[in-house]
Design a protein around this motif. Structure first.
Motif, mmCIF file in Angstrom:
data_model
loop_
_atom_site.group_PDB
_atom_site.id
_atom_site.type_symbol
_atom_site.label_atom_id
_atom_site.label_comp_id
_atom_site.label_asym_id
_atom_site.label_seq_id
_atom_site.Cartn_x
_atom_site.Cartn_y
_atom_site.Cartn_z
ATOM 1 N N TYR A 47 0.833 -1.207 0.000
ATOM 2 C CA TYR A 47 0.000 0.000 0.000
ATOM 3 C C TYR A 47 0.869 1.260 0.000
ATOM 4 O O TYR A 47 0.584 2.244 -0.687
ATOM 5 C CB TYR A 47 -0.902 0.017 1.227
ATOM 6 C CG TYR A 47 -2.148 -0.827 1.131
ATOM 7 C CD1 TYR A 47 -3.044 -0.666 0.070
ATOM 8 C CD2 TYR A 47 -2.468 -1.759 2.119
ATOM 9 C CE1 TYR A 47 -4.215 -1.422 -0.012
ATOM 10 C CE2 TYR A 47 -3.630 -2.513 2.050
ATOM 11 C CZ TYR A 47 -4.497 -2.348 0.985
ATOM 12 O OH TYR A 47 -5.649 -3.088 0.915
ATOM 13 N N SER A 85 -9.712 -6.588 4.559
ATOM 14 C CA SER A 85 -9.169 -5.656 5.553
ATOM 15 C C SER A 85 -8.525 -4.446 4.876
ATOM 16 O O SER A 85 -7.341 -4.157 5.094
ATOM 17 C CB SER A 85 -8.140 -6.375 6.430
ATOM 18 O OG SER A 85 -8.691 -7.508 7.049
ATOM 19 N N VAL A 116 -8.684 -1.545 5.662
ATOM 20 C CA VAL A 116 -8.285 -0.571 6.679
ATOM 21 C C VAL A 116 -6.764 -0.514 6.839
ATOM 22 O O VAL A 116 -6.210 0.500 7.279
ATOM 23 C CB VAL A 116 -8.964 -0.900 8.035
ATOM 24 C CG1 VAL A 116 -8.374 -2.161 8.649
ATOM 25 C CG2 VAL A 116 -8.867 0.273 9.010
ATOM 26 N N SER A 140 -4.598 2.482 5.776
ATOM 27 C CA SER A 140 -4.454 3.706 6.572
ATOM 28 C C SER A 140 -3.076 3.815 7.215
ATOM 29 O O SER A 140 -2.651 4.904 7.620
ATOM 30 C CB SER A 140 -5.538 3.756 7.663
ATOM 31 O OG SER A 140 -5.375 2.688 8.589
ATOM 32 N N GLU A 193 -4.905 -7.161 11.993
ATOM 33 C CA GLU A 193 -5.805 -6.088 11.591
ATOM 34 C C GLU A 193 -6.913 -5.839 12.601
ATOM 35 O O GLU A 193 -7.494 -4.758 12.667
ATOM 36 C CB GLU A 193 -6.418 -6.392 10.219
ATOM 37 C CG GLU A 193 -7.544 -7.424 10.208
ATOM 38 C CD GLU A 193 -7.065 -8.858 10.256
ATOM 39 O OE1 GLU A 193 -6.829 -9.368 11.376
ATOM 40 O OE2 GLU A 193 -6.955 -9.472 9.199
ATOM 41 N N PHE A 251 -7.685 -2.559 14.770
ATOM 42 C CA PHE A 251 -8.493 -1.416 14.364
ATOM 43 C C PHE A 251 -9.919 -1.517 14.907
ATOM 44 O O PHE A 251 -10.576 -0.510 15.146
ATOM 45 C CB PHE A 251 -8.549 -1.324 12.835
ATOM 46 C CG PHE A 251 -7.276 -0.847 12.207
ATOM 47 C CD1 PHE A 251 -7.030 0.504 12.045
ATOM 48 C CD2 PHE A 251 -6.314 -1.754 11.770
ATOM 49 C CE1 PHE A 251 -5.849 0.952 11.455
ATOM 50 C CE2 PHE A 251 -5.135 -1.323 11.178
ATOM 51 C CZ PHE A 251 -4.899 0.042 11.022
ATOM 52 N N ALA A 252 -10.401 -2.733 15.081
ATOM 53 C CA ALA A 252 -11.778 -2.927 15.526
ATOM 54 C C ALA A 252 -11.959 -2.619 17.005
ATOM 55 O O ALA A 252 -13.047 -2.237 17.438
ATOM 56 C CB ALA A 252 -12.216 -4.367 15.246
ATOM 57 N N LEU A 301 -12.902 1.048 17.831
ATOM 58 C CA LEU A 301 -14.214 1.303 17.238
ATOM 59 C C LEU A 301 -15.319 0.688 18.090
ATOM 60 O O LEU A 301 -16.362 1.321 18.337
ATOM 61 C CB LEU A 301 -14.270 0.743 15.817
ATOM 62 C CG LEU A 301 -13.409 1.433 14.764
ATOM 63 C CD1 LEU A 301 -13.427 0.644 13.463
ATOM 64 C CD2 LEU A 301 -13.894 2.865 14.529
ATOM 65 N N PRO A 311 -17.635 1.450 10.357
ATOM 66 C CA PRO A 311 -16.284 1.215 9.810
ATOM 67 C C PRO A 311 -15.733 -0.181 10.101
ATOM 68 O O PRO A 311 -14.728 -0.569 9.493
ATOM 69 C CB PRO A 311 -15.441 2.296 10.503
ATOM 70 C CG PRO A 311 -16.404 3.366 10.878
ATOM 71 C CD PRO A 311 -17.665 2.644 11.225
ATOM 72 N N LEU A 333 -14.793 -2.459 7.269
ATOM 73 C CA LEU A 333 -13.522 -2.332 6.546
ATOM 74 C C LEU A 333 -12.369 -3.028 7.259
ATOM 75 O O LEU A 333 -11.243 -3.023 6.772
ATOM 76 C CB LEU A 333 -13.179 -0.852 6.365
ATOM 77 C CG LEU A 333 -14.211 0.004 5.633
ATOM 78 C CD1 LEU A 333 -13.760 1.455 5.597
ATOM 79 C CD2 LEU A 333 -14.457 -0.528 4.227
ATOM 80 N N VAL A 334 -12.661 -3.618 8.428
ATOM 81 C CA VAL A 334 -11.608 -4.241 9.233
ATOM 82 C C VAL A 334 -11.493 -5.728 8.931
ATOM 83 O O VAL A 334 -10.407 -6.250 8.680
ATOM 84 C CB VAL A 334 -11.857 -4.015 10.735
ATOM 85 C CG1 VAL A 334 -10.790 -4.725 11.566
ATOM 86 C CG2 VAL A 334 -11.874 -2.526 11.051
ATOM 87 N N LYS A 335 -12.628 -6.426 8.937
ATOM 88 C CA LYS A 335 -12.610 -7.868 8.656
ATOM 89 C C LYS A 335 -14.033 -8.325 8.351
ATOM 90 O O LYS A 335 -14.993 -7.788 8.920
ATOM 91 C CB LYS A 335 -12.032 -8.648 9.831
ATOM 92 C CG LYS A 335 -11.487 -10.017 9.460
ATOM 93 C CD LYS A 335 -10.774 -10.656 10.642
ATOM 94 C CE LYS A 335 -10.225 -12.022 10.253
ATOM 95 N NZ LYS A 335 -9.605 -12.696 11.417
#
Length: 477
Positions: free
Chosen positions: A48, A71, A73, A76, A141, A144-145, A148, A170, A173-175
Motif C-alpha cells: 500500500y 481488511s 483498513v 491507513s 488487523e 483497528f476494531a 471502534l 467502519p 472495513l476491518v474484517k
C-alpha cells in the motif's frame, strides 16, 4: 469532572500504550515475532505504501490479501509506513489502537460511578488477557476494531444511537466477520432506541458481510472462493447446516476449552457483565469461533479475543448502572464489592498472559544469538528474494521480498535462503524436514555463504546477480 479526572482516561491509555509497545517491540528485537502473521501484514502495508495492491509473497506468488480477508483498513497505515518502513511501525500502531480503547470505557465509568470505577474499568480492560494475548503475538488487523467497538459500546450504553452506529459501520472495513457484530449493534439500537436507524445499521452489517464473503473475497482469491469456510467443516452444505443446528448446543460448550474461555472472559467483570444486554454483542464472535473446526479459535491465545474485551468491559460498566441505580447504602456496598472482585481477578489473571513478561528480566536481555542472526542477514542485499525461517521473516520484510522456507505448495524460487538450523521453530515443518529441505536446496545449486551460531545463509547465483550486500560474505563457525 475536575481537570485531573478528565485527564485520567488518557493517562491510563498512555501507560498501556507504553506497556504494549515495550512488550511487542522487545519480542521483535529478540526474534520472537513471526512471518505468520507480522510478516504478512507488513508485506500488505508495504505494498500500500508504494501504491500497489496488498500482495503477500508469504501467502503465495502474487497473492492478493483481499482474497484472504477483507481488511482494506490496513491502507491507513501506508503513509506512516512510507516514512518509517519497519515492522515496528505496525507494532507501535497496534499498541496505540489497543490503548486508546481505554479512554471511552474509563470515561464512561467515571461519569457513572466515579474515579474508582474508572480505574478498575480502565486497568481491567488494559490488562485483560484478550488484549495481552494480542500484544504478545505479532500484529493483526483486528486492532483497528477494538477502539471502534469501545466507542460504539460506550455510545450504546449512553443511548447515543447515531454515534453508536457511526462508530460501528467502519468495522466493515476491518474484517469480513465483523459485519455480523455490526448487525447485532443495529438490532440493539432498533430494540432499545431508534428502530429505523437500528434496522438500517443491521441491514448494512449483514449485507456487508455477505458481499465481502460471497463476492469481494472470492474475486481476489486464486480459487475464487472464501477459503476460510473450510474451518466450519460441512456447514456450507444444506445437510451440514442441519446437522450443525442439531449439534449447536453441545458444540458451543465442548470441548472444555470453550467453557474455560467463557469463564475467563467474564471473570474480570465478576460475571456482572451478564446483567447487561450489551453482552449480546459478543455472540457473533463467540459463535463463529466455537462452531469452527479449528481448535486455536476456541482458546485464549493469539488475537481472537481482542474484540471481546471492549464489549465485556462496556457491559460491565452498564451493569454497574443497573446494579446500583439509586445510590443507596446497599447499592454502594454492592458496587464496591463488584469493583473489588473485578480488580482481584484482573491481578490474578495477569500472571498467566503475556503482559507478565514485562516483569521478567529475560525480556530485557538480548541473547547473543540475535546479533549472530543480524550478522548473517547483513549479507543479504536490499530488494533480494529470500526464503526464511518463520522467526527470521519479519526481520527482512521491510527491505526484501520474503517467502517462508518450506511452506507447502509454494515453489522455492528465492535467490537466498536463511534458516535457524540450531533451534528450528517447527513451523511450517519439523526440524528433520527442514534439514532434508536444506539438503535438497544444496542439490539444486544453493551454496553456503555465511553461518553463525546456527543461523545458515545459502545463495544461488542467477545471471547478473551479485552475492553479498555488505561485503562480509563469509562462512564462519
Amino acid at each position: 469532572m475536575l481537570p485531573a479526572d478528565r485527564a485520567l482516561p488518557w493517562a491510563l491509555a498512555a501507560v498501556f500504550f507504553a506497556l504494549y509497545t515495550a512488550l511487542s517491540v522487545r519480542l521483535h528485537q529478540r526474534l520472537l515475532t513471526t512471518g505468520y502473521d507480522l510478516g504478512i501484514f507488513e508485506q500488505a502495508v508495504r505494498s500500500y505504501a508504494h501504491g500497489r495492491a496488498p500482495v503477500s509473497a508469504l501467502k503465495g506468488p502474487g497473492f492478493h490479501l483481499l482474497g484472504d480477508h477483507f481488511s482494506p483498513v490496513l491502507a491507513s497505515l501506508a503513509p506512516v509506513y512510507r516514512v518509517f518502513p519497519s515492522p515496528i511501525t505496525l507494532l507501535v500502531a497496534q499498541a496505540a489502537l489497543l490503548a486508546v480503547a481505554v479512554v471511552p470505557l474509563s470515561r464512561w465509568a467515571y461519569q457513572a460511578h466515579g474515579r474508582t470505577a474508572a480505574l478498575v474499568t480502565g486497568i481491567g480492560y488494559g490488562a485483560s488477557w484478550g488484549i495481552a494475548s494480542t500484544v504478545g503475538f505479532d500484529f493483526h488487523e483486528i486492532c483497528f476494531a477494538v477502539p471502534l467497538l469501545a466507542f460504539s459500546v460506550t455510545a450504546l450504553g449512553n443511548e447515543r444511537w447515531r454515534a453508536a452506529a457511526g462508530w460501528a459501520l467502519p468495522l466493515l472495513l476491518v474484517k469480513e466477520d465483523l459485519g455480523l457484530t455490526v448487525m447485532v449493534i443495529g438490532a440493539y439500537i432498533a430494540w432499545q432506541g431508534s428502530r429505523r436507524l437500528g434496522l438500517a445499521t443491521a441491514l448494512a452489517g449483514l449485507a456487508g458481510t455477505l458481499l465481502e464473503v460471497l463476492v469481494i473475497i472470492p474475486a481476489f482469491n486464486p480459487d475464487h472462493s472464501y477459503s476460510h469456510a473450510g474451518s466450519f467443516g460441512g456447514i456450507e452444505s444444506p445437510g451440514g447446516i442441519l446437522l450443525g443446528l442439531l449439534h449447536l448446543p453441545m458444540d458451543l460448550i465442548t470441548p472444555q476449552t470453550k467453557v474455560i474461555t467463557l469463564v475467563l472472559l467474564l471473570a474480570p467483570t465478576a460475571f456482572m457483565a451478564l446483567r447487561s444486554p450489551l453482552i449480546l454483542l459478543a455472540l457473533p464472535t463467540l459463535c463463529w469461533r466455537f462452531l469452527s473446526a479449528y481448535p486455536p479459535y476456541w482458546g485464549t491465545s493469539y488475537h481472537y479475543s481482542a474484540i471481546l474485551m471492549p464489549v465485556v468491559f462496556g457491559a460491565f460498566v452498564h451493569s454497574l448502572n443497573r446494579w446500583a441505580p439509586d445510590g443507596s447504602t446497599q447499592d454502594r456496598r454492592t458496587l464496591r464489592t463488584g469493583l473489588a472482585i473485578s480488580s482481584a481477578m484482573t491481578v490474578l489473571l495477569i500472571a498467566g498472559f503475556p503482559l507478565s513478561a514485562l516483569a521478567d528480566p529475560v525480556t530485557w536481555q538480548t541473547p547473543p544469538r540475535v546479533a549472530a542472526a543480524h550478522r548473517v542477514m547483513d549479507n543479504i542485499p536490499d530488494d533480494a528474494t529470500v526464503a526464511a525461517s518463520n522467526r527470521l521473516v519479519p526481520q527482512l520484510t521491510h527491505r526484501c521480498t520474503v517467502t517462508l522456507f518450506g511452506f507447502p505448495n509454494i515453489p522455492l524460487t528465492a535467490d537466498w535462503i536463511i534458516v535457524d538450523a540450531k533451534y528450528p521453530m517447527g513451523f511450517p515443518m519439523s526440524a528433520q524436514a527442514q534439514s532434508d529441505a536444506l539438503d535438497q536446496a544444496r542439490l539444486d545449486g544453493y551454496r553456503a555463504v555465511a553461518q553463525d551460531d546456527g543461523f545458515l545463509l545459502l545463495h544461488r547465483s542467477t545471471p547478473g546477480a551479485q552475492a553479498g550486500g555488505s561485503g562480509r560474505s563469509s562462512v564462519s563457525r
